[in-house]
Every structure is written in structure tokens, then in C-alpha cells.
Motif scaffolding. Structure first.
Motif, PDB file in Angstrom:
ATOM      1  N   VAL A   1       0.776  -1.162   0.127  1.00 57.20           N
ATOM      2  CA  VAL A   1      -0.143  -0.048   0.082  1.00 57.20           C
ATOM      3  C   VAL A   1       1.010   1.310  -0.142  1.00 57.20           C
ATOM      4  O   VAL A   1       0.426   2.294  -0.711  1.00 57.20           O
ATOM      5  CB  VAL A   1      -1.055   0.080   1.140  1.00 57.20           C
ATOM      6  CG1 VAL A   1      -1.736   1.353   1.287  1.00 57.20           C
ATOM      7  CG2 VAL A   1      -1.794  -1.279   1.175  1.00 57.20           C
ATOM      8  N   ASP A   2       1.827   1.217   0.805  1.00 54.87           N
ATOM      9  CA  ASP A   2       2.606   2.448   0.705  1.00 54.87           C
ATOM     10  C   ASP A   2       3.235   2.589  -0.567  1.00 54.87           C
ATOM     11  O   ASP A   2       3.310   3.857  -1.184  1.00 54.87           O
ATOM     12  CB  ASP A   2       3.958   2.373   1.861  1.00 54.87           C
ATOM     13  CG  ASP A   2       4.867   0.908   1.365  1.00 54.87           C
ATOM     14  OD1 ASP A   2       4.338   0.002   0.681  1.00 54.87           O
ATOM     15  OD2 ASP A   2       5.980   1.116   2.095  1.00 54.87           O
ATOM     16  N   THR A   3       3.809   1.592  -1.227  1.00 55.68           N
ATOM     17  CA  THR A   3       4.139   1.733  -2.701  1.00 55.68           C
ATOM     18  C   THR A   3       3.092   2.265  -3.725  1.00 55.68           C
ATOM     19  O   THR A   3       3.421   3.358  -4.496  1.00 55.68           O
ATOM     20  CB  THR A   3       4.759   0.431  -3.055  1.00 55.68           C
ATOM     21  OG1 THR A   3       5.978  -0.026  -2.400  1.00 55.68           O
ATOM     22  CG2 THR A   3       5.482   0.602  -4.571  1.00 55.68           C
ATOM     23  N   ALA A   4       1.938   1.782  -3.401  1.00 59.69           N
ATOM     24  CA  ALA A   4       0.721   2.297  -4.302  1.00 59.69           C
ATOM     25  C   ALA A   4       0.454   3.768  -4.068  1.00 59.69           C
ATOM     26  O   ALA A   4       0.314   4.364  -5.144  1.00 59.69           O
ATOM     27  CB  ALA A   4      -0.417   1.363  -4.262  1.00 59.69           C
ATOM     28  N   LEU A   5       0.432   3.972  -2.818  1.00 63.44           N
ATOM     29  CA  LEU A   5       0.306   5.512  -2.540  1.00 63.44           C
ATOM     30  C   LEU A   5       1.302   6.440  -2.933  1.00 63.44           C
ATOM     31  O   LEU A   5       0.940   7.563  -3.455  1.00 63.44           O
ATOM     32  CB  LEU A   5       0.028   5.756  -0.966  1.00 63.44           C
ATOM     33  CG  LEU A   5      -1.328   5.018  -0.581  1.00 63.44           C
ATOM     34  CD1 LEU A   5      -1.379   5.046   0.963  1.00 63.44           C
ATOM     35  CD2 LEU A   5      -2.511   5.412  -1.089  1.00 63.44           C
ATOM     36  N   LEU A   6       2.498   5.906  -2.886  1.00 59.48           N
ATOM     37  CA  LEU A   6       3.348   7.064  -3.451  1.00 59.48           C
ATOM     38  C   LEU A   6       3.573   7.106  -5.102  1.00 59.48           C
ATOM     39  O   LEU A   6       3.863   7.839  -5.610  1.00 59.48           O
ATOM     40  CB  LEU A   6       4.925   6.223  -3.208  1.00 59.48           C
ATOM     41  CG  LEU A   6       6.398   6.928  -3.263  1.00 59.48           C
ATOM     42  CD1 LEU A   6       6.095   8.273  -2.711  1.00 59.48           C
ATOM     43  CD2 LEU A   6       7.380   6.255  -2.994  1.00 59.48           C
ATOM     44  N   MET A   7       2.897   5.903  -5.475  1.00 60.12           N
ATOM     45  CA  MET A   7       2.520   5.975  -7.112  1.00 60.12           C
ATOM     46  C   MET A   7       1.494   7.009  -7.279  1.00 60.12           C
ATOM     47  O   MET A   7       1.157   7.404  -8.746  1.00 60.12           O
ATOM     48  CB  MET A   7       2.264   4.578  -7.703  1.00 60.12           C
ATOM     49  CG  MET A   7       3.423   3.763  -8.033  1.00 60.12           C
ATOM     50  SD  MET A   7       3.123   2.278  -8.841  1.00 60.12           S
ATOM     51  CE  MET A   7       1.843   1.559  -7.879  1.00 60.12           C
ATOM     52  N   GLY A   8       0.589   7.188  -6.452  1.00 61.26           N
ATOM     53  CA  GLY A   8      -0.524   8.076  -6.605  1.00 61.26           C
ATOM     54  C   GLY A   8      -1.744   7.328  -6.516  1.00 61.26           C
ATOM     55  O   GLY A   8      -2.831   7.951  -6.986  1.00 61.26           O
ATOM     56  N   ALA A   9      -1.848   6.225  -6.022  1.00 63.02           N
ATOM     57  CA  ALA A   9      -3.331   5.573  -5.748  1.00 63.02           C
ATOM     58  C   ALA A   9      -4.061   6.642  -4.882  1.00 63.02           C
ATOM     59  O   ALA A   9      -3.426   7.008  -3.881  1.00 63.02           O
ATOM     60  CB  ALA A   9      -2.813   4.232  -5.342  1.00 63.02           C
ATOM     61  N   HIS A  10      -5.347   6.374  -4.926  1.00 61.20           N
ATOM     62  CA  HIS A  10      -6.386   7.181  -4.254  1.00 61.20           C
ATOM     63  C   HIS A  10      -6.714   6.514  -3.064  1.00 61.20           C
ATOM     64  O   HIS A  10      -7.420   7.230  -2.237  1.00 61.20           O
ATOM     65  CB  HIS A  10      -7.407   7.483  -5.127  1.00 61.20           C
ATOM     66  CG  HIS A  10      -7.037   8.308  -6.310  1.00 61.20           C
ATOM     67  ND1 HIS A  10      -6.815   7.545  -7.387  1.00 61.20           N
ATOM     68  CD2 HIS A  10      -6.886   9.494  -6.627  1.00 61.20           C
ATOM     69  CE1 HIS A  10      -6.529   8.417  -8.575  1.00 61.20           C
ATOM     70  NE2 HIS A  10      -6.611   9.502  -7.982  1.00 61.20           N
ATOM     71  N   GLY A  11      -6.269   5.007  -3.103  1.00 62.24           N
ATOM     72  CA  GLY A  11      -6.911   4.456  -1.555  1.00 62.24           C
ATOM     73  C   GLY A  11      -6.270   3.159  -1.644  1.00 62.24           C
ATOM     74  O   GLY A  11      -5.731   2.602  -2.516  1.00 62.24           O
TER      75      GLY A  11
END
Length: 305
Positions: A195-205
Motif C-alpha cells: 500500500v505504501d508503494t501504491a500511494l507513493l505512485m498516486g493511488a487514491h486509496g
């Protein structure tokens, strides 16, 4: 900006020993998630074991969820069925029962192409006036929502978002990049351990099944990412990775689905959130030795005294 963002757990559906829905436990699950600060709830998804529930039970679950949630957070409802017209029927029920949006997979059992998947979503959009969220979960439906399929649907306004449980981080990254200018479209990861990686990529949640066990951890992770504290986000993610190891405790003895969701239920019972870890037939419940190992992991990650 869309109102659908943040931590949106797919809600576990606890059962009684007679396989009926344990609504007192289910109510506690919903309150547990909302009290922890989750930004929405997703009922009747894979973690909810939606495919085991008949039409009447699905409707009752949605109605009960809407009553408990009472508008405090968005209520997202899975309308998971093999074919277009069956999905439309369930989407109409979900809308009438109080859903804020519905989640739709590609058709399954029947073999379809990407062009037919596009039409599947378009038919549903035209038939039911409710926001659609695409659900990419090839492990269950045996077909992938390709990058261009997702982008086309989003740009047409057929979908407002994507829940990506494909494990294909490259495809997810490109979808984020392609849709960066679509401010009303959101993309969420279903991969609990990155999740931390996904959020750093710009994921919204994130839509994390194991948040049923520890919603506070994912809310802390989300909050750290929002303030740009990636060191804290990584630290929390690494603790959650250790917690996630509960899903492998029964692997090999039972199916993957039973091992994962069964572990969630066993942990939730140990934490006093639900009364029983009963699984729908033919899925097997975890045994005492497996539950004891899960309790060890709960203690090691600070959740159980």
C-alpha cells in the motif's frame, strides 16, 4: 475530487453455526471499521464471500449495512455475477437498498473478449443510475481488465473508479498515469502488502481485507502518506506485512480463499470482534492449532495481549 478515497475495507461477513448471517457480529464489524476512521466500507465483495450468498441474503446484507452505516461513510456494494443482465438486476437492488456505488467485475464462467467487457460495463451504466467501480480480480474471474479497457471506460464515464486486485503493479501504474487528468476517477489497490508503494505512485486509496483485523493500522498508514511521512508509512506497512502472514498459516491444508478469509475470521474472533469463524460450505474453517499460530502473530504485531 471523488468522495471515494482512503481506506475502504471489504467487509467480512460473519456466519452463525447454521450458516445464516450473524448480524450482531456483522454490526460490530461495521462499527469497528467506522470507529477506526475508515473512509468507506465495501460489502459483498470477495472478502465478504459474496458468491456464497443468495439474492435474498444479499439484499438483507445491503439493507442492514445501509441502516448501520447511516450515511457516516460511503457504502460501496459488490454486484458480482457472471453475466450482464444478472449484474443489472443486482445493481438495481443495491441502489434501492441504499448503496452509494456498486462494484462490477468482468463477466465470468462465460468467456468474453475485452470489447465485450467494455460493452458489459456500458450496458450496466445505461441500465442503472448508480456509479460503477470496476473490479480487476483475474484470480477469481479468470480474465484481466486490460489497461486500455480501464482507461476507455473511465474516459467515457462508464466507471468512476477501479479496485485493482490483479497484483499487476505495472498495469496499475500505467492506469494511474493515463488517468492522471481525470480528477473524478479514482484507482485503489487491493494489495495489502504494498500500500505504501501504491500511494507513493498516486493511488487514491486501498481496499485491504486484513483491515477487518486491524483497520487502525491502515488508517495510520494512509494518514502518514497524506502528510508525506514516507518513513512512518513504510514502518506501518512493514508491521502490517507481518500481520498479513496469518493468511498463510493454513495454506496447503485448505484452499487459498479459506486460508485467507478463514484467517481473518479466526483473528477477528480472537480479538472479540465476531463470535464465530464459521466458513461457508465447502470452505473449511481453521483448526485450533492454526488459530493458536494466528494468535501468536496477533501478539507479535501488538494486537493481542
Amino acid at each position: 475530487m471523488t468522495k471515494f478515497n482512503g481506506v475502504v475495507p471489504p467487509v467480512v461477513t460473519p456466519l452463525n453455526p447454521d450458516l445464516t448471517i450473524d448480524y450482531p457480529s456483522y454490526t460490530r464489524v461495521l462499527e469497528h471499521l467506522i470507529d477506526a476512521g475508515c473512509h468507506g466500507v465495501f460489502v459483498l465483495g470477495s472478502t465478504s464471500e459474496v458468491i456464497f450468498h443468495d439474492e435474498r441474503t444479499r439484499r438483507e446484507i445491503i439493507e442492514h449495512s445501509a441502516k448501520v452505516v447511516n450515511g457516516r461513510v460511503p457504502l460501496i456494494v459488490g454486484v458480482i455475477d457472471p453475466t450482464t443482465d444478472r449484474v443489472i438486476a443486482h445493481a438495481k437492488v443495491a441502489k434501492a437498498a441504499g448503496a452509494d456505488a456498486v462494484v462490477v467485475t468482468a463477466p465470468f464462467y462465460t468467456v468474453t473478449s475485452q470489447s465485450e467487457i467494455l460493452d458489459h460495463f456500458r450496458y450496466i451504466r445505461d441500465a442503472v443510475d448508480i456509479p460503477l467501480i470496476a473490479y480487476d480480480i483475474p484470480v477469481c474471474v479468470h480474465v484481466k481488465l486490460q489497461r486500455q479497457t480501464v482507461v476507455t471506460l473511465a474516459r467515457e464515464g462508464a466507471i468512476i473508479g477501479l479496485k485493482d486486485s490483479s497484483g499487476d503493479d505495472g498495469n496499475f501504474r500505467y492506469a494511474l498515469l493515463d488517468l492522471a487528468e481525470q480528477k473524478d476517477v479514482f484507482l485503489m489497490t487491493g494489495s495489502e502488502i504494498v500500500v505504501d508503494t501504491a500511494l507513493l505512485m498516486g493511488a487514491h486509496g486501498v481496499v485491504p481485507g486484513i483491515a477487518n483485523v486491524d483497520p487502525h493500522g491502515y488508517v495510520r498508514l494512509w494518514d502518514a502518506a497524506q502528510r508525506g511521512d514516507w518513513v512512518a508509512a513504510r514502518k506501518e506497512q512493514e508491521r502490517l506485512c507481518r500481520l498479513f502472514e496469518i493468511v498463510w498459516v493454513a495454506q496447503g491444508r485448505v484452499s487459498g480463499g479459506a486460508a485467507g478469509i478463514g484467517a481473518f475470521k479466526a483473528a477477528m474472533r480472537s480479538l472479540g470482534i465476531i463470535d464465530s469463524a464459521v466458513m461457508p460450505r465447502p470452505r473449511a474453517a481453521l483448526n485450533d492449532a492454526e488459530t493458536a499460530r494466528i494468535d501468536e502473530i496477533l501478539r507479535a504485531t501488538g494486537l493481542l495481549n
